[in-house]
Design a protein around this motif. Structure first.
Motif, PDB file in Angstrom:
ATOM      1  N   TYR A  38      -4.889  -4.804   0.154  1.00 14.57           N
ATOM      2  CA  TYR A  38      -6.068  -4.664  -0.727  1.00 14.57           C
ATOM      3  C   TYR A  38      -7.350  -5.752  -0.444  1.00 14.57           C
ATOM      4  O   TYR A  38      -8.253  -5.566  -0.284  1.00 14.57           O
ATOM      5  CB  TYR A  38      -5.782  -4.605  -2.299  1.00 14.57           C
ATOM      6  CG  TYR A  38      -6.866  -4.395  -3.116  1.00 14.57           C
ATOM      7  CD1 TYR A  38      -7.228  -3.404  -3.555  1.00 14.57           C
ATOM      8  CD2 TYR A  38      -7.506  -5.602  -3.687  1.00 14.57           C
ATOM      9  CE1 TYR A  38      -8.246  -2.866  -4.402  1.00 14.57           C
ATOM     10  CE2 TYR A  38      -8.584  -5.581  -4.808  1.00 14.57           C
ATOM     11  CZ  TYR A  38      -8.781  -4.315  -5.167  1.00 14.57           C
ATOM     12  OH  TYR A  38     -10.018  -4.040  -5.856  1.00 14.57           O
TER      13      TYR A  38
ATOM     14  N   PRO B 129      -4.260   0.889  -1.294  1.00 15.30           N
ATOM     15  CA  PRO B 129      -3.619  -0.277  -1.150  1.00 15.30           C
ATOM     16  C   PRO B 129      -3.471  -0.699  -2.846  1.00 15.30           C
ATOM     17  O   PRO B 129      -4.103  -0.242  -3.775  1.00 15.30           O
ATOM     18  CB  PRO B 129      -4.725  -1.185  -0.413  1.00 15.30           C
ATOM     19  CG  PRO B 129      -5.962  -0.413  -0.904  1.00 15.30           C
ATOM     20  CD  PRO B 129      -5.667   0.898  -1.025  1.00 15.30           C
TER      21      PRO B 129
ATOM     22  N   MET C 143       0.971  -1.240   0.082  1.00 11.46           N
ATOM     23  CA  MET C 143       0.051  -0.092   0.064  1.00 11.46           C
ATOM     24  C   MET C 143       0.770   1.207   0.175  1.00 11.46           C
ATOM     25  O   MET C 143       2.114   1.104   0.462  1.00 11.46           O
ATOM     26  CB  MET C 143      -1.085  -0.039   1.242  1.00 11.46           C
ATOM     27  CG  MET C 143      -0.194   0.060   2.641  1.00 11.46           C
ATOM     28  SD  MET C 143      -1.510  -0.171   3.797  1.00 11.46           S
ATOM     29  CE  MET C 143      -0.531  -0.223   5.364  1.00 11.46           C
TER      30      MET C 143
ATOM     31  N   VAL D 124      -3.119   5.912   4.508  1.00 15.17           N
ATOM     32  CA  VAL D 124      -3.096   5.085   3.290  1.00 15.17           C
ATOM     33  C   VAL D 124      -3.415   5.941   2.188  1.00 15.17           C
ATOM     34  O   VAL D 124      -4.806   6.553   2.268  1.00 15.17           O
ATOM     35  CB  VAL D 124      -4.063   3.876   3.522  1.00 15.17           C
ATOM     36  CG1 VAL D 124      -4.062   3.148   2.350  1.00 15.17           C
ATOM     37  CG2 VAL D 124      -3.593   3.070   4.850  1.00 15.17           C
TER      38      VAL D 124
END
Length: 546
Positions: free
Chosen positions: A133, A126, A112, A123
């Motif tokens: 993910y 991802p 990610m 984040v």
């Protein structure tokens, strides 16, 4: 002698030994060094250690090992190299390990992209198919703990190092997510994460493919380009190669990619250096692909990306559009040294097939000005430039980068764009908007969504006027859609939204007929745009990929 002084002496000896390694690895030329040269080297070495001893004994603060590392790795050695040219460089153990990881095109982790936002590590997205993910981690999630360690006040590199590890091992990550009543815990199993340099490849028009190459720093770049072409299949009748912001990388990858478009035996690049034999790289296999090619470049297109651009331009195989490129015509050879360090030393100048050296002048220019200050307002002066010709006779010039066949102005941001990007407004809004809904790919950014976005900007205390908002309406809609799609469908689909909107890409597509004429050798020999002459480090978003 104090331990720190011995360490300084060792580090200095390491660099001076590297100069000897350069010759001994490739011909043993250092062995012919005269007694006078050796005496001068000893004197220089003594001067360095004398200076360091005085600093160590008299500096206001005590020098620990970190001070010593910085003084040697970040100060003395880079200072020596940058006197030679802007691109010779020294890699300390951390930087050398990161470079090798990047070249291999893969690492082991959770997959990610993370980014600092104020005091948080967030984040960005991802990577499709990666452990993060598959576990359901989403853009906008805020990392709180990694294996029980609080990451507050840690930088993204430190967080990424916690997330990386041997394949098959577990790492527990605790995330805060907008709309979730309490933090979410993810047990992730580390896996091999490919680092793709071709991050986008899709049909931008029914018969025209688009490939974006981020850099040439991976040993897999040429294969990724071939995979993209194979994926397009027989419907491919034209290709856009986007090299904007590409800082270059491995010369062999540039040669291998050029081979996919040139005829067998055509020169891709030649290199000449003082200490080593000249080398000429030719297309080893060649290609029978005949579709027209448009290559988009800008001022931050450099090094190996310029080799590819120059080869396609000089052989009239691709139409180069955009801005004049960076102008890096120097080749560095990386020499591994002890203690997992490396010396990237300029060993060659490279020349395009027509004989152009496109290196930009760096004499009397500060390192900052060389990389970041470009006087594009000054009129181009072709009088003193080296004149060469493409295969069909079009005029091209040496020095100062690759001049595009057709100019496309850069996209300049305004106050509204700068403020919304600085505040991460679009990703933040998408996280908020998508916290309780899902969308389809036919979603329209309508007035209702725009009003919600305005309210979000006010909440963020982002100042803007109605006039600024109206002037940036198309860009704003594209950015909102991009971030919403990133949350719903992944970063690849999100990035595709921006490319389909991008005015430079759309303008590049209009030059496909000229590229076809060039491919069919029917373009006038003095193509408009060739009458005027024209990473490198490239500033970018601070993101990390654990």
């Amino acid at each position: 002698m104090a331990p720190s002084t011995r360490r300084a002496l060792f580090s200095a000896s390491l660099f001076l030994a590297a100069c000897g390694i350069t010759g001994s690895l490739l011909g043993g030329r250092v062995a012919a060094q005269s007694a006078t040269d050796e005496s001068t080297l000893r004197d220089s070495m003594k001067s360095f250690t004398d200076v360091y001893s005085i600093v160590e004994a008299n500096y206001a603060d005590k020098l620990d090992s970190d001070h010593i590392d910085k003084a040697i790795y970040d100060g003395a050695i880079p200072g020596m190299l940058h006197v030679l040219d802007p691109h010779s460089n020294f890699y300390d153990p951390k930087a050398f390990a990161a470079m090798r990881e990047q070249q291999h095109g893969r690492y082991y982790g959770v997959g990610m992209t993370i980014q600092p936002q104020n005091t948080k590590v967030v984040v960005v997205a991802p990577m499709e198919g990666a452990p993060a993910y598959k576990a359901g981690i989403r853009p906008g999630d805020v990392i709180l703990f990694v294996d029980g360690k609080k990451i507050e006040n840690m930088d993204t590199t430190a967080v990424a190092n916690l997330l990386k590890g041997p394949r098959g091992t577990h790492v527990t990550v605790v995330m805060a997510r907008e709309g979730a009543p309490k933090p979410l815990t993810f047990d992730l199993v580390r896996d091999e994460i490919p680092r793709l340099t071709v991050d986008l490849a899709f049909m931008v028009k029914p018969t025209i493919g688009y490939i974006r190459i981020q850099d040439f720093q991976s040993e897999t770049t040429a294969k990724e380009v071939q995979d993209a072409i194979d994926k397009f299949g027989p419907k491919l009748q034209g290709l856009v190669i986007d090299l904007r912001g590409n800082p270059g990388g491995l010369l062999n990858e540039a040669v291998d990619i050029s081979d996919k478009f040139l005829q067998k035996g055509q020169i891709v690049v030649s290199q000449r250096g003082r200490a080593f034999p000249d080398q000429v790289y030719r297309a080893p296999s060649g290609s029978d692909l005949k579709f027209p090619i448009v290559v988009i470049v800008n001022r931050n297109t450099a090094s190996a990306a310029e080799i590819l651009s120059g080869a396609l331009q000089d052989h009239d195989r691709g139409l180069i559009v955009g801005e004049t490129t960076f102008g890096k015509g120097l080749v560095q050879t990386v020499f591994p040294i002890s203690e997992n360090t490396g010396l990237a030393l300029t060993t060659y100048h490279y020349y395009t097939p027509s004989g152009r050296l496109i290196q930009r002048n760096y004499e009397g220019v500060s390192l900052y000005d060389y990389y970041y200050v470009r006087n594009d307002a000054a009129p181009a002066n072709d009088t003193n430039k080296e004149v060469e010709h493409t295969d069909s006779g079009r005029v091209v010039y040496g020095g100062g980068g690759i001049t595009p066949d057709e100019k496309i102005p850069e996209l300049k941001s305004d106050h509204f764009q700068d403020m919304t990007l600085i505040h991460y407004s679009f990703s933040g809004f998408a996280t908020h908007y998508m916290s309780d809904r899902k969308v389809d790919k036919d979603v329209v950014i309508d007035d209702a969504i725009l009003e919600q976005f305005k309210a979000y900007l006010h909440q963020q205390k982002v100042d803007f006027t109605d006039k600024e908002f109206a002037e940036n309406l198309d860009w704003t809609k594209a950015m909102i859609k991009k971030e919403i799609f990133t949350v719903q469908f992944g970063i690849t689909v999100g990035n595709q939204v921006i490319v389909e909107w991008d005015p430079q890409v759309q303008k590049a597509l209009t030059f496909m007929p000229e590229a076809l004429a060039l491919e069919n050798h029917t373009l006038p020999s003095q193509q408009k745009g060739m009458q005027t002459a024209s990473a490198a480090k490239v500033p970018g978003q601070d993101t990390t990929h654990p």
